[in-house]
Design an enzyme around this catalytic site. Structure first.
Site, PDB file in Angstrom:
ATOM      1  N   CYS A 114      47.446  15.195 -87.137  1.00 37.11           N
ATOM      2  CA  CYS A 114      46.973  14.776 -85.807  1.00 37.11           C
ATOM      3  C   CYS A 114      46.193  13.467 -85.856  1.00 37.11           C
ATOM      4  CB  CYS A 114      46.155  15.887 -85.180  1.00 37.11           C
ATOM      5  SG  CYS A 114      44.659  16.324 -86.085  1.00 37.11           S
ATOM      6  N   ASP A 152      45.506  18.876 -91.533  1.00 38.69           N
ATOM      7  CA  ASP A 152      44.421  18.259 -90.769  1.00 38.69           C
ATOM      8  C   ASP A 152      43.292  17.980 -91.755  1.00 38.69           C
ATOM      9  OD1 ASP A 152      42.866  17.309 -88.692  1.00 38.69           O
ATOM     10  OD2 ASP A 152      42.456  19.263 -87.803  1.00 38.69           O
ATOM     11  N   ARG A 179      51.132  11.282 -77.812  1.00 33.80           N
ATOM     12  CA  ARG A 179      49.980  11.786 -77.059  1.00 33.80           C
ATOM     13  C   ARG A 179      49.996  11.214 -75.643  1.00 33.80           C
ATOM     14  NH1 ARG A 179      45.608  13.753 -79.866  1.00 33.80           N
ATOM     15  NH2 ARG A 179      45.072  14.512 -77.801  1.00 33.80           N
ATOM     16  N   HIS A 192      43.182  22.860 -79.915  1.00 26.83           N
ATOM     17  CA  HIS A 192      43.502  21.467 -79.577  1.00 26.83           C
ATOM     18  C   HIS A 192      44.903  21.455 -78.952  1.00 26.83           C
ATOM     19  CE1 HIS A 192      43.278  17.285 -79.399  1.00 26.83           C
ATOM     20  NE2 HIS A 192      43.243  16.935 -80.672  1.00 26.83           N
ATOM     21  N   GLN A 217      47.164  18.168 -78.535  1.00 24.17           N
ATOM     22  CA  GLN A 217      47.811  17.652 -79.745  1.00 24.17           C
ATOM     23  C   GLN A 217      49.140  18.365 -79.989  1.00 24.17           C
ATOM     24  OE1 GLN A 217      46.703  15.092 -81.936  1.00 24.17           O
ATOM     25  NE2 GLN A 217      48.827  15.325 -82.619  1.00 24.17           N
ATOM     26  N   ARG A 246      36.082  17.217 -73.948  1.00 20.28           N
ATOM     27  CA  ARG A 246      36.042  17.464 -75.393  1.00 20.28           C
ATOM     28  C   ARG A 246      34.614  17.821 -75.754  1.00 20.28           C
ATOM     29  NH1 ARG A 246      38.484  13.871 -80.277  1.00 20.28           N
ATOM     30  NH2 ARG A 246      40.344  14.860 -79.439  1.00 20.28           N
TER      31      ARG A 246
HETATM   32  N1   CP Z   1      44.114  13.733 -82.843  1.00 23.49           N
HETATM   33  C1   CP Z   1      43.102  13.457 -82.002  1.00 23.49           C
HETATM   34  O1   CP Z   1      42.718  14.276 -81.163  1.00 23.49           O
HETATM   35  O2   CP Z   1      42.623  12.198 -82.129  1.00 23.49           O
HETATM   36  P1   CP Z   1      41.256  11.689 -81.493  1.00 23.49           P
HETATM   37  O3   CP Z   1      40.138  12.484 -82.110  1.00 23.49           O
HETATM   38  O4   CP Z   1      41.186  10.228 -81.868  1.00 23.49           O
HETATM   39  O5   CP Z   1      41.303  11.882 -80.003  1.00 23.49           O
END
Ligand code: CP
Length: 314
Positions: free
Chosen positions: A273, A233, A301, A146, A149, A119
């Site tokens: 998300c 989001d 997830r 992403h 997700q 990430r």
């Molecule tokens: N939705 C999501 O990616 O959550 P985090 O940022 O907590 O990993």
């Protein structure tokens, strides 16, 4: 019950070549459908207490240059549940933070682990990492996409409403990484996507043009009209915090709330998300509305990322 190994599935299209998962476009629609079906199976096995150690003795490294709760825990718990282990490298932990080149880090980690999860803000960094790594690389979220997700979102819709093909999805809010991944998902799963964003915050027009049935709506109400799924989001994603005050004013008319959802189909689902800012992109009460499925979405997830790890590693 013996688990079906990802490598035994006929939808696999490669032999020994490593596969990355940087965007949804890295998989075929058949492979994505397989991942969702396998995630549902893994969820059932876990609920039944059935051991499913398909990644026994395997290791992954996870580089998190940005904060995470769901993505990190899902990968770490997922690897443990499948018999493997995950090593987490936070922003301050690795030599990346002291200037070691991405390409060198990719080559070193490829000697030690079976896959790397990253990430980071810049999508190009993940692409550079993947180009130098000889093991699968998974995008755990960048400023552009992403994809992990979306796997959870698609599992959740399928569990609750069946196939999403031919349905109408409304994305309301910031035309950023989640919106971009919904554009890719519309093509891969064959649904209609309507996007409502404030002027200046619409997604990349070139990406929109790649969608078969993706339109920019004039307003949140137009986007949500008769929708089967409504998604939003946060208004200020990671990296936009200093703009938060200005964005709150611009995005206020784009809040998803109970009144807006009344324009969707009666059986509409609401997804986010997470993490959410109650009172901003969602009304203070919407996450707990019966139409909201955000907790199931978050839990999925785990199952989708386990299915993805199996798929790439076995
Ligand atoms: N939705 C999501 O990616 O959550 P985090 O940022 O907590 O990993």
């Amino acid at each position: 019950m013996a688990a079906r190994m990802a490598g035994q599935d006929p939808s696999r299209t490669t032999g020994s070549t490593k596969r990355d998962f940087l965007t949804l476009g890295d998989c075929t629609p058949d492979e994505l459908r397989y991942l969702i079906d396998r995630a549902i199976e893994l969820k059932r096995l876990r609920a039944a207490g059935a051991a499913d150690q398909t990644l026994l003795g395997r290791s992954i490294a996870m580089i998190f240059q940005l904060n995470s709760t769901r993505t990190r825990v899902a990968f770490e718990a997922g690897m443990a549940q499948l018999g493997g282990n995950a090593i987490v490298l936070g922003r301050a932990d690795s030599q990346l933070g002291r200037g070691e080149p991405i390409e060198d880090t990719a080559r070193v980690l490829s000697e030690m682990v079976d896959a790397v999860v990253i990430r980071t803000s810049l999508h190009e960094e993940v692409e550079r990492f993947a180009a130098s790594a000889s093991v699968p690389v998974i995008n755990a979220m960048t400023s552009r996409f992403h994809p992990c997700q979306l796997l959870a979102d698609m599992q959740t819709y399928q569990e609750l409403r069946g196939s999403i093909a031919g349905r109408t999805v409304a994305f309301v809010g910031d035309g950023y990484n989640m919106c971009n991944s919904y554009i890719e998902a519309a093509r891969q799963w064959g649904f209609r996507l309507r996007i409502a964003c404030p002027p200046g915050y619409t997604p990349d027009a070139r990406l929109v043009a790649t969608g078969n049935d993706v339109v920019l709506a004039e307003s949140p109400r137009e986007a949500v009209e008769n929708a089967d799924l409504v998604v939003t989001d946060v208004w200020s994603s990671m990296g936009h915090e200093e703009e938060a005050q200005r964005r709150r004013a611009v995005f206020q008319p784009y809040q998803v709330n109970e009144a807006l959802l009344e324009h969707a189909r009666p059986e509409v689902l609401f997804m986010h998300c997470l993490p959410a800012h109650r009172g901003e992109e969602v009304s203070p009460t919407l996450l707990d509305d019966p139409r909201s499925v955000v907790w199931q979405e978050a839990g999925n997830r785990l199952h989708t990322q386990k299915a993805l790890l199996e798929f790439l590693l076995t």
